[in-house]
Design a protein around this motif. Sequence first.
Motif, PDB file in Angstrom:
ATOM      1  N   LEU A 297      -5.128 -20.281  -7.217  1.00 20.80           N
ATOM      2  CA  LEU A 297      -6.094 -20.620  -6.437  1.00 20.80           C
ATOM      3  C   LEU A 297      -5.564 -21.653  -5.177  1.00 20.80           C
ATOM      4  O   LEU A 297      -5.936 -21.805  -4.173  1.00 20.80           O
ATOM      5  N   ALA A 298      -4.672 -22.694  -6.018  1.00 19.45           N
ATOM      6  CA  ALA A 298      -4.337 -23.883  -5.049  1.00 19.45           C
ATOM      7  C   ALA A 298      -3.302 -23.021  -3.816  1.00 19.45           C
ATOM      8  O   ALA A 298      -3.480 -23.622  -2.770  1.00 19.45           O
ATOM      9  N   ILE A 299      -2.402 -21.932  -4.241  1.00 23.65           N
ATOM     10  CA  ILE A 299      -1.787 -21.347  -3.086  1.00 23.65           C
ATOM     11  C   ILE A 299      -2.589 -20.955  -1.955  1.00 23.65           C
ATOM     12  O   ILE A 299      -2.204 -20.750  -0.984  1.00 23.65           O
ATOM     13  N   VAL A 300      -3.622 -20.036  -2.505  1.00 25.46           N
ATOM     14  CA  VAL A 300      -4.532 -19.516  -1.614  1.00 25.46           C
ATOM     15  C   VAL A 300      -5.029 -20.479  -0.698  1.00 25.46           C
ATOM     16  O   VAL A 300      -5.160 -20.184   0.579  1.00 25.46           O
ATOM     17  N   PHE A 301      -5.613 -21.711  -1.277  1.00 24.77           N
ATOM     18  CA  PHE A 301      -6.496 -22.583  -0.425  1.00 24.77           C
ATOM     19  C   PHE A 301      -5.380 -23.254   0.549  1.00 24.77           C
ATOM     20  O   PHE A 301      -5.736 -23.852   1.769  1.00 24.77           O
ATOM     21  N   VAL A 302      -4.367 -23.405   0.010  1.00 27.86           N
ATOM     22  CA  VAL A 302      -3.089 -24.229   0.874  1.00 27.86           C
ATOM     23  C   VAL A 302      -2.884 -23.183   2.158  1.00 27.86           C
ATOM     24  O   VAL A 302      -2.653 -23.660   3.394  1.00 27.86           O
TER      25      VAL A 302
END
Length: 587
Positions: free
Chosen positions: A450-455
């Motif tokens: 999720l963090a990768i996508v939001f980054v």
Amino acid sequence: MSVQTRPDRRPPAGAPAREERRRTVARPTPAGLGATFALLLCVGGGVWAFAELQLNVATVVDSAGNVRDFLERMLPLRFPPVGELLDLTWQTLAIVIAATALSVLLSVPLGLLAARNTTPGGSVRSASRALIVLARAIPDVVFAIAAFRVFGLGAMTGVVAMGLHSVGMVGKLYADAFEEIDEGPRDALRAAGAGRLQQIAGAVLPQALPSLVATALHRLDINLRVSVVLGFVGVNGLGYALSNAIARLDYQEAMGIALVVLLLCFAAEAVSGKIRRSLLREVAEAPRAGVLKRVVGGRVLGRRLAARTGARRHEPVPAGPRGAGIRRRASPPWDAGRVRRAVVTALTCALVVASGVRAGISPDALARGAESLLPTIGDFLPPSTGGIGDMLLENLWITVQIALAGTLIGVVLALPLGALAARNVVPSPAVAQFFRSLILLVRGLPELVLAIVFVVVTGLGPVAGAFALGIGSVGLLGKLVADSLEEVDPGPARAVLATGAGRGQVFFTAVLPRAWPTVLAHLLYTLDVNIRSATLLGIVGAGGIGYDLLNAARVQQFDVVTVIVLMVLAVVLFVEGLALWVRKVFA
């Protein structure tokens, strides 16, 4: 002798009814006021962090174009060759299974030493509890960094890192399971002259076995998601392949690997959930089948053994040949259930051994690790800020802000979802099952993905971390809230419902007030988890002190790593102590 009667303190006839009601309202205590103020402070901190990080509708709208660009760059999904993908999947599963087995092997003796009824002394119990808390509070990435220094790049690093970190959760739950056993069988064995180890093997472990297995399976689910994080610090498997794809900006392959991880998480959740439910059903049905009397039925077995040894009646055991008059099997018969359990046990042991071999666990590797252990510990001591103490404090505060804002997002979304997933709150079982399935779906998403996508969508910084934690918190907190609401005593709710109250009135007057202390503890526990998770998300550019942690490890400033760990540990222990205090006050 005259008897003085106390004056009638009842209000005179016609006095307002509110006078009576006023006497029944409990006065607030200083502890209660302090706990309420602490909770309000946490909520206010979440709102302030939400505003400080500029998490608003405008931020989401501004990122809409980035979402379209990201979808164009990730579609169509691309996967590694089938042979390579299968090898990466098996390697990841082998690391996860071996690490979980290691945590179980370490947690059983540690849990016995930490349990109140099996520990040899108070000082031993305190030391064991401290080790369990320390293992849980240190981020698994830090264990991976230290293990990397000892074992180098490879699967062994992941096994040791995840195994040691898992002791924090598994050891605590095992100690709780040992403390909850029935003491009847153990008292009987003690009366028969059994030693401490014989009592543990014959009475403690058999009763706690269902709980031990269920905890190990639950930790297996968690470790599968953790394996993605450890791939970014050099642990082989799908996580390492994912980190390499992101480094190449190959989002098609990265999201394809992420999809494989997601499907593995769903499969592991489904299989482990089915096994846990099967264990609970066997324990519940055991009294009718006669199994519980042999394995878990403490009181019946205890009284029979005690009667045979003369421990309760203080009567001598009848003379005669050993075992005379007793026509009872020494072990249960080999029925279909026992054969099935034996086959499952054998297959499980074979899978653990195969996983250990695939993960590279060997006596030589362990010997090399033992030789390098003390020099590696020396690399992390003494702690030092490396001249960037002010920046570390600033980034630690950003990490706390990310955790507060993410927890606030999770609370706003998880409370209504958790209520709709509770079967005693909604009128339709189908509706409750739908929302529980939705929560489980979100829970299967690794927060790092999720963090990768939001980054990619919102850019580098704490905004991505807060959104990732907010979505991830829904899976954890929603399930905990639903379980807490379902565990409420149904008696008061039925009584209120019988008066003609609606479901909303029943929920707010009879269900939520009784579950509220537990729900509050879960909220603070979520904040505790999010602080550790926010530290890890910094590895992929989601802001906070995690970025400093990864940089310090890359340039081998391990004394700075120690300082960062101590800073995060202090915050985590503070939040954990606050959660225990609040739950005690409101219980």
